[in-house]
Write a protein that holds these residues in place. Sequence first.
Motif, PDB file in Angstrom:
ATOM      1  N   ASP A  41       0.284   8.272   0.142  1.00 43.62           N
ATOM      2  CA  ASP A  41       0.825   9.844  -0.530  1.00 43.62           C
ATOM      3  C   ASP A  41       0.850  11.096   0.641  1.00 43.62           C
ATOM      4  O   ASP A  41      -0.226  10.986   0.607  1.00 43.62           O
ATOM      5  CB  ASP A  41       0.434  10.204  -1.600  1.00 43.62           C
ATOM      6  CG  ASP A  41       0.993  11.487  -1.799  1.00 43.62           C
ATOM      7  OD1 ASP A  41       2.320  11.847  -2.529  1.00 43.62           O
ATOM      8  OD2 ASP A  41       0.622  12.613  -2.871  1.00 43.62           O
TER       9      ASP A  41
ATOM     10  N   CYS B  94       6.183  10.537   1.509  1.00 45.77           N
ATOM     11  CA  CYS B  94       5.092   9.503   1.434  1.00 45.77           C
ATOM     12  C   CYS B  94       4.825   8.117   2.690  1.00 45.77           C
ATOM     13  O   CYS B  94       6.345   8.056   2.646  1.00 45.77           O
ATOM     14  CB  CYS B  94       5.364   8.833   0.072  1.00 45.77           C
ATOM     15  SG  CYS B  94       6.877   8.261  -0.279  1.00 45.77           S
TER      16      CYS B  94
ATOM     17  N   THR C 109       0.823  -0.971   0.055  1.00 46.67           N
ATOM     18  CA  THR C 109      -0.177   0.151   0.499  1.00 46.67           C
ATOM     19  C   THR C 109       1.228   1.098   0.277  1.00 46.67           C
ATOM     20  O   THR C 109       1.643   1.085   0.958  1.00 46.67           O
ATOM     21  CB  THR C 109      -0.496   0.054   0.962  1.00 46.67           C
ATOM     22  OG1 THR C 109      -2.042  -0.869   1.280  1.00 46.67           O
ATOM     23  CG2 THR C 109      -1.755   0.717   0.956  1.00 46.67           C
ATOM     24  N   TYR C 110       0.880   1.874  -1.159  1.00 47.72           N
ATOM     25  CA  TYR C 110       1.118   3.502  -1.258  1.00 47.72           C
ATOM     26  C   TYR C 110       0.700   4.458  -0.531  1.00 47.72           C
ATOM     27  O   TYR C 110      -0.791   4.496  -1.222  1.00 47.72           O
ATOM     28  CB  TYR C 110       1.895   3.875  -2.810  1.00 47.72           C
ATOM     29  CG  TYR C 110       2.342   4.619  -2.845  1.00 47.72           C
ATOM     30  CD1 TYR C 110       4.080   5.127  -2.171  1.00 47.72           C
ATOM     31  CD2 TYR C 110       1.533   5.775  -3.296  1.00 47.72           C
ATOM     32  CE1 TYR C 110       4.691   6.547  -2.310  1.00 47.72           C
ATOM     33  CE2 TYR C 110       1.477   7.341  -3.706  1.00 47.72           C
ATOM     34  CZ  TYR C 110       3.428   7.366  -2.771  1.00 47.72           C
ATOM     35  OH  TYR C 110       4.095   8.876  -3.531  1.00 47.72           O
TER      36      TYR C 110
ATOM     37  N   GLN D 205      -2.831   2.047  -4.379  1.00 44.37           N
ATOM     38  CA  GLN D 205      -3.400   3.773  -2.909  1.00 44.37           C
ATOM     39  C   GLN D 205      -3.905   2.760  -1.969  1.00 44.37           C
ATOM     40  O   GLN D 205      -4.757   3.256  -2.239  1.00 44.37           O
ATOM     41  CB  GLN D 205      -3.689   4.250  -3.698  1.00 44.37           C
ATOM     42  CG  GLN D 205      -3.692   6.123  -3.220  1.00 44.37           C
ATOM     43  CD  GLN D 205      -2.462   6.702  -3.367  1.00 44.37           C
ATOM     44  OE1 GLN D 205      -1.570   5.994  -5.171  1.00 44.37           O
ATOM     45  NE2 GLN D 205      -1.727   7.184  -2.314  1.00 44.37           N
TER      46      GLN D 205
END
Length: 269
Positions: A94, A104, A91-92, A260
């Motif tokens: 931002d 991030c 999971t990214y 995301q």
Amino acid sequence: MILGSLRRYLSMRHQNSNKVQTLYDHCNNIFSSFQTHPPSSQALQKLASILDTVQPADVGLIEENADDDRGHGFFGINQLNRVARWAQPITYVDIHECDSFTMCMFCFPTSSVIPLHDHPGMTVFSKLLYGSLHVKAYDWVEPPCIVESKGSGFSQVRLAKLSVDKVLTAPCETLVLYPKHGGNLHCFTALTPCAVLDILSPPYREYEGRKCTYYHDYPYSAFSTGNCPARETPTICEDEAEEYAWLAEIETPDDHYMRQGKYAGPVPR
């Protein structure tokens, strides 16, 4: 009693917000003019010191169950069979991105991998927030030692030297890599569920020559330096060979994918 608990809760929220804001303010201060005035070593050290104090709750994270093994596990299969271990999504998240830096997070399930990749012309701070993470990192050997690689599936390979090969377990100090040293090319493998807070400056920008490139590493014995010009061939003793590897550029691995995530922490202003 209720009023006292509320005050403590609000105080904690304020402290957490201040920590993220402090990170943002310092990054904005030292990186906003990086093209004309690179940050001093003291400013970079201060940023690492601030990151050392960051806890998962400061950025809106709740530590995952360390027993949640949803992958093969680092030692569950042949360590060289990396593709089989890239099965779980990362999971990214931002936090902030601008022309001068990126903030991030990456949240890893057990055994997930960010494969070997570079950070051209970039300085990167990586703070392990919780869990255990294996880090393997290289720096290019200079001057470049490049060998044409006929028949291996790659047009050429380039010599790199091992910079980092260790397991990090939170809490631990922030890792810092620089454009030319400190392990600019690295690979992350989650040994347990873990999360990493990253600050990158300048950020990836392909049109400015900062494209993320992936690599496969081969042992030093796999290729010969015979085709390298003599002046570009380093003298490597037999007992030092394990410190070197040949890196071949590859396409983004098909099984490397991210989803995301939504940032739940305090937003810097």
